[in-house]
Design a protein around this motif. Structure first.
Motif, PDB file in Angstrom:
ATOM      1  N   VAL A  86       0.860  -1.181   0.000  1.00  0.00           N
ATOM      2  CA  VAL A  86       0.000   0.000   0.000  1.00  0.00           C
ATOM      3  C   VAL A  86       0.893   1.226   0.000  1.00  0.00           C
ATOM      4  O   VAL A  86       1.663   1.448   0.939  1.00  0.00           O
ATOM      5  CB  VAL A  86      -0.954   0.017   1.204  1.00  0.00           C
ATOM      6  N   VAL A  87       0.819   2.003  -1.076  1.00  0.00           N
ATOM      7  CA  VAL A  87       1.686   3.164  -1.280  1.00  0.00           C
ATOM      8  C   VAL A  87       0.801   4.392  -1.476  1.00  0.00           C
ATOM      9  O   VAL A  87      -0.419   4.286  -1.634  1.00  0.00           O
ATOM     10  CB  VAL A  87       2.609   2.959  -2.494  1.00  0.00           C
ATOM     11  N   CYS A  88       1.418   5.562  -1.456  1.00  0.00           N
ATOM     12  CA  CYS A  88       0.677   6.802  -1.659  1.00  0.00           C
ATOM     13  C   CYS A  88       1.066   7.419  -2.996  1.00  0.00           C
ATOM     14  O   CYS A  88       2.254   7.509  -3.324  1.00  0.00           O
ATOM     15  CB  CYS A  88       0.964   7.781  -0.522  1.00  0.00           C
ATOM     16  N   ARG A  89       0.061   7.855  -3.739  1.00  0.00           N
ATOM     17  CA  ARG A  89       0.273   8.551  -5.006  1.00  0.00           C
ATOM     18  C   ARG A  89      -0.197   9.991  -4.856  1.00  0.00           C
ATOM     19  O   ARG A  89      -1.348  10.242  -4.480  1.00  0.00           O
ATOM     20  CB  ARG A  89      -0.482   7.858  -6.139  1.00  0.00           C
ATOM     21  N   LEU A  90       0.690  10.925  -5.160  1.00  0.00           N
ATOM     22  CA  LEU A  90       0.374  12.343  -5.126  1.00  0.00           C
ATOM     23  C   LEU A  90       0.328  12.863  -6.555  1.00  0.00           C
ATOM     24  O   LEU A  90       1.316  12.781  -7.285  1.00  0.00           O
ATOM     25  CB  LEU A  90       1.429  13.128  -4.346  1.00  0.00           C
ATOM     26  N   ASP A  91      -0.816  13.392  -6.950  1.00  0.00           N
ATOM     27  CA  ASP A  91      -0.951  14.069  -8.231  1.00  0.00           C
ATOM     28  C   ASP A  91      -1.274  15.532  -7.976  1.00  0.00           C
ATOM     29  O   ASP A  91      -1.502  15.946  -6.838  1.00  0.00           O
ATOM     30  CB  ASP A  91      -2.047  13.409  -9.071  1.00  0.00           C
ATOM     31  N   ASP A  92      -1.322  16.318  -9.031  1.00  0.00           N
ATOM     32  CA  ASP A  92      -1.560  17.751  -8.871  1.00  0.00           C
ATOM     33  C   ASP A  92      -2.865  18.044  -8.146  1.00  0.00           C
ATOM     34  O   ASP A  92      -2.963  19.004  -7.386  1.00  0.00           O
ATOM     35  CB  ASP A  92      -1.562  18.441 -10.239  1.00  0.00           C
ATOM     36  N   ASP A  93      -3.874  17.202  -8.375  1.00  0.00           N
ATOM     37  CA  ASP A  93      -5.191  17.482  -7.813  1.00  0.00           C
ATOM     38  C   ASP A  93      -5.750  16.333  -6.983  1.00  0.00           C
ATOM     39  O   ASP A  93      -6.945  16.318  -6.665  1.00  0.00           O
ATOM     40  CB  ASP A  93      -6.182  17.822  -8.930  1.00  0.00           C
ATOM     41  N   ALA A  94      -4.929  15.353  -6.627  1.00  0.00           N
ATOM     42  CA  ALA A  94      -5.448  14.205  -5.886  1.00  0.00           C
ATOM     43  C   ALA A  94      -4.347  13.522  -5.082  1.00  0.00           C
ATOM     44  O   ALA A  94      -3.176  13.524  -5.470  1.00  0.00           O
ATOM     45  CB  ALA A  94      -6.089  13.198  -6.845  1.00  0.00           C
TER      46      ALA A  94
END
Length: 248
Positions: free
Chosen positions: A230-238
């Motif tokens: 289980v990892v974290c994904r950071l996008d510009d809007d999410a």
């Protein structure tokens, strides 16, 4: 652009499938990202950067170092924060891998959110025996003395420490090894109420809602790499937790 945050891979020669799954994930996903944050316990054990120069013990780490270096050279920004298993990773490893060492905790900005990153072990204050051990091994004088020993002696010490840790976990109530709520609140207050606290260590992936001094915050917990990760994904809007299937 996308950034990824991971922790608790516990890479070792005894779990080659996890290493291969990680290397494949780097090629498929991270190669197209802006950055990768590794929040500790990247390796099952790390007894000093000089292990990379040892033909017998260093071979298992070289593919990982080379893959990270390739990413760094391509422009992906790599960051590493020490965990309880790999607190001896130093500048030599960082230079070889092309990554930047972070202090624990570190505050980052993602869009309009401030995210406080931590490995998480310092928050497990109910485990007093571990906190005493942590204080000892994070002492620079202790580390210098330890690194002055032979590689064989350090490996033997690490194996003994791992066995002792496994024995302690087998008899301790499970809640003792989780984060302490007061410790979490104190950290959030110290860093002026970031919107998120994100950590690993406990191997209990989840999202927890907090309200501290009328400030709303979330505590996100990453998972270890076993059958899944289980990892974290950071996008510009999410921002989201993503479950990876680690195929054999």
């Amino acid at each position: 652009m996308t950034s990824w945050i991971i922790s608790d891979l516990h890479l070792s020669a005894q779990r080659p499938a996890v290493t291969q799954a990680f290397l494949h994930w780097l090629e498929v996903e991270v190669a197209h990202a802006e950055s990768l944050y590794i929040l500790g316990d990247f390796f099952e054990v790390w007894v000093g950067d000089d292990v990379l120069n040892d033909m017998q013990h260093g071979a298992e780490f070289l593919p990982v170092v080379q893959a990270l270096r390739k990413l760094s050279d391509s422009g992906v920004k790599l960051y590493f924060m020490h965990g309880n298993r790999d607190f001896l990773i130093g500048e030599d490893f960082a230079k070889a891998s092309g990554l930047q060492l972070l202090t624990d905790p570190t505050l980052i900005q993602a869009g309009n959110k401030r995210i406080l990153l931590s490995h998480g072990d310092a928050l497990c204050t109910d485990d007093t025996a571990y906190q005493q051990f942590r204080s000892q091994v994070r002492n620079l004088q202790w580390q210098r003395a330890f690194l002055a020993q032979s590689l064989a002696a350090r490996i033997a010490f690490a194996e003994q420490a791992r066995n002792q840790s496994a024995q302690n976990k087998a008899v301790q109530p499970i809640d003792i090894m989780d984060v302490n709520q007061s410790a979490v609140e104190q950290l959030v207050i110290e860093y002026e109420y970031p919107e998120m606290l994100l950590h690993g260590h406990t191997h209990r992936p989840d999202v927890h809602a907090l309200e501290i001094d009328n400030h709303r915050c979330q505590r996100w917990v990453l998972g270890d790499w076993h059958d899944t990760a289980v990892v974290c994904r950071l996008d510009d809007d999410a921002i989201q937790l993503v479950t990876l299937q680690l195929e054999e």
